[in-house]
Write a protein that holds these residues in place. Sequence first.
Motif, PDB file in Angstrom:
ATOM      1  N   ALA A  96      52.378  60.493  16.732  1.00  0.00           N
ATOM      2  CA  ALA A  96      52.399  60.379  18.306  1.00  0.00           C
ATOM      3  C   ALA A  96      52.178  61.994  18.718  1.00  0.00           C
ATOM      4  O   ALA A  96      51.660  61.996  19.837  1.00  0.00           O
ATOM      5  CB  ALA A  96      53.829  59.745  18.811  1.00  0.00           C
ATOM      6  N   ALA A  97      53.010  62.843  18.162  1.00  0.00           N
ATOM      7  CA  ALA A  97      52.791  64.099  18.726  1.00  0.00           C
ATOM      8  C   ALA A  97      51.426  64.773  18.459  1.00  0.00           C
ATOM      9  O   ALA A  97      51.064  65.602  19.409  1.00  0.00           O
ATOM     10  CB  ALA A  97      53.978  65.190  18.122  1.00  0.00           C
ATOM     11  N   SER A  98      50.390  64.456  17.728  1.00  0.00           N
ATOM     12  CA  SER A  98      49.333  64.922  17.429  1.00  0.00           C
ATOM     13  C   SER A  98      48.264  64.164  17.901  1.00  0.00           C
ATOM     14  O   SER A  98      48.387  63.132  18.300  1.00  0.00           O
ATOM     15  CB  SER A  98      49.226  64.944  15.917  1.00  0.00           C
ATOM     16  OG  SER A  98      50.416  65.233  15.167  1.00  0.00           O
ATOM     17  N   THR A  99      47.057  65.069  18.126  1.00  0.00           N
ATOM     18  CA  THR A  99      45.902  64.222  18.704  1.00  0.00           C
ATOM     19  C   THR A  99      45.069  63.656  17.644  1.00  0.00           C
ATOM     20  O   THR A  99      44.344  62.558  17.989  1.00  0.00           O
ATOM     21  CB  THR A  99      44.892  65.102  19.273  1.00  0.00           C
ATOM     22  OG1 THR A  99      44.600  66.282  18.432  1.00  0.00           O
ATOM     23  CG2 THR A  99      45.725  66.066  20.593  1.00  0.00           C
ATOM     24  N   ALA A 100      45.261  63.808  16.390  1.00  0.00           N
ATOM     25  CA  ALA A 100      44.487  63.227  15.229  1.00  0.00           C
ATOM     26  C   ALA A 100      45.549  63.051  13.909  1.00  0.00           C
ATOM     27  O   ALA A 100      46.439  64.232  13.889  1.00  0.00           O
ATOM     28  CB  ALA A 100      43.397  63.551  15.100  1.00  0.00           C
ATOM     29  N   THR A 101      45.428  62.220  13.136  1.00  0.00           N
ATOM     30  CA  THR A 101      46.268  62.343  11.926  1.00  0.00           C
ATOM     31  C   THR A 101      45.346  62.233  10.751  1.00  0.00           C
ATOM     32  O   THR A 101      44.254  61.616  10.688  1.00  0.00           O
ATOM     33  CB  THR A 101      47.199  61.184  11.949  1.00  0.00           C
ATOM     34  OG1 THR A 101      48.421  61.436  12.672  1.00  0.00           O
ATOM     35  CG2 THR A 101      47.832  61.144  10.445  1.00  0.00           C
ATOM     36  N   VAL A 102      45.476  63.240   9.665  1.00  0.00           N
ATOM     37  CA  VAL A 102      44.554  63.169   8.555  1.00  0.00           C
ATOM     38  C   VAL A 102      45.712  62.997   7.318  1.00  0.00           C
ATOM     39  O   VAL A 102      46.305  63.779   7.215  1.00  0.00           O
ATOM     40  CB  VAL A 102      43.770  64.428   8.023  1.00  0.00           C
ATOM     41  CG1 VAL A 102      42.870  64.466   7.117  1.00  0.00           C
ATOM     42  CG2 VAL A 102      42.781  64.766   9.591  1.00  0.00           C
TER      43      VAL A 102
END
Length: 416
Positions: A268-274
């Motif tokens: 949730a805190a990040s703009t994208a997840t890798v």
Amino acid sequence: MKQFGLDESRVRSLVGAVSPGPPQDEAATADLFARAAWTSLTEPGDGMAGMLIGCLGASTALTAILESWPLEKLIGMLRDAGGDPEEDLGEKLDDGLQRWRNRLSSADVIHALEQCARSGGNLLVPGDRLWPAALDDLGPHAPIALWWRGVDNAWLALPNSIALVGARAATGYGEHVAMEAAAGLVDRGFAIVSGAAYGIDGMAHRSTLASGGLTLAFLAGGIDRFYPSGHDALLARIAEVGAVVSELPCGAAPTKWRFLQRNRLIAAASTATVVLEAGWRSGTLNTAGHAAALGRPLGAVPGPVTSPTSSGCHRLIREYDAICVTNAAEMAELVGSMTQVMFEFADDGAPQGAIGSGRTSEQVRVFDALSTRAPRPIPDIARRAGLSTGSVIGALGTLDMEGAVRRRESGWVRAR
């Protein structure tokens, strides 16, 4: 004058030690103390607690628990405030009251606040200027408050951040990709979010620090007891130049359930997840599932088709339409992509099959609360797991049939 059963001056002193800046007014002080208390009463992601606090306010909700307000009164207040209109609201709320009352302890809250101050930590609550608005997308499952150590700039960098996550048992290939990815993203102005675990997480943090970037580490236990212990020096460094964050109070131990719930904050805190490297049923897929549920862009790095540690990434790409990314430039492009990845979600918000044990959330929490040596009675298990005694009894029954637990004369233990 008393506040939550404590001297008002005592409450003000405890709050002031973990809330830098000018003294807060009475309402803000009460709200901060109440939210600190709620992080002790609940397990992360407790939707009923989130709804109660959202409708009544943290201070009023805590007073209702302390003074044992009648269930009917609370139901009426929730409905008047626009709470859950479902017919089983009373049943859900009653179960919640049993969970929370098991943990009522002013001493625990005082200890957590004092320990937070001693370790140089702070308490962040909704409405603060640094509060990450992205976490509000979690709705009633959003954190009630965040305990943290670090610098303000780490929070300000979150709107331009990417989560790099992956396997603990990482290969040399995976760690190399993590190192290159973090360094490349830092060069492009991104902050890096991860979970400070061994393997991919640790390499992402270390590479970010080596590149002079900002990184945030979300923990599954208190910020006063770094976990894993082998990353003490790494986390201490992150706390100096970035941020170490947890929704659990100081003194709280990391458990499997808390790791799974911690993952929703990373997503949730990040703009994208890798996802850089993950096995077929890796817990990292839990983070990917939360990112998908929130509509965050999701990327996965491919690996050798013969490598079990990359099979989870291949699964995300093949079955769940994650975007294949191979370098920092492609990862940065994710931020401009709003690709929606669809998962089949369990009731607790985790993608089916990601946990790997086939157990319900209540069974996981009860199992976490048991010891292999010291028998624990049901009331103690309920307090540790943050569940009602009825839920604990039901979970123990299933675990007993599995052969995962054993009943002793003085309580229950994990089976060896």
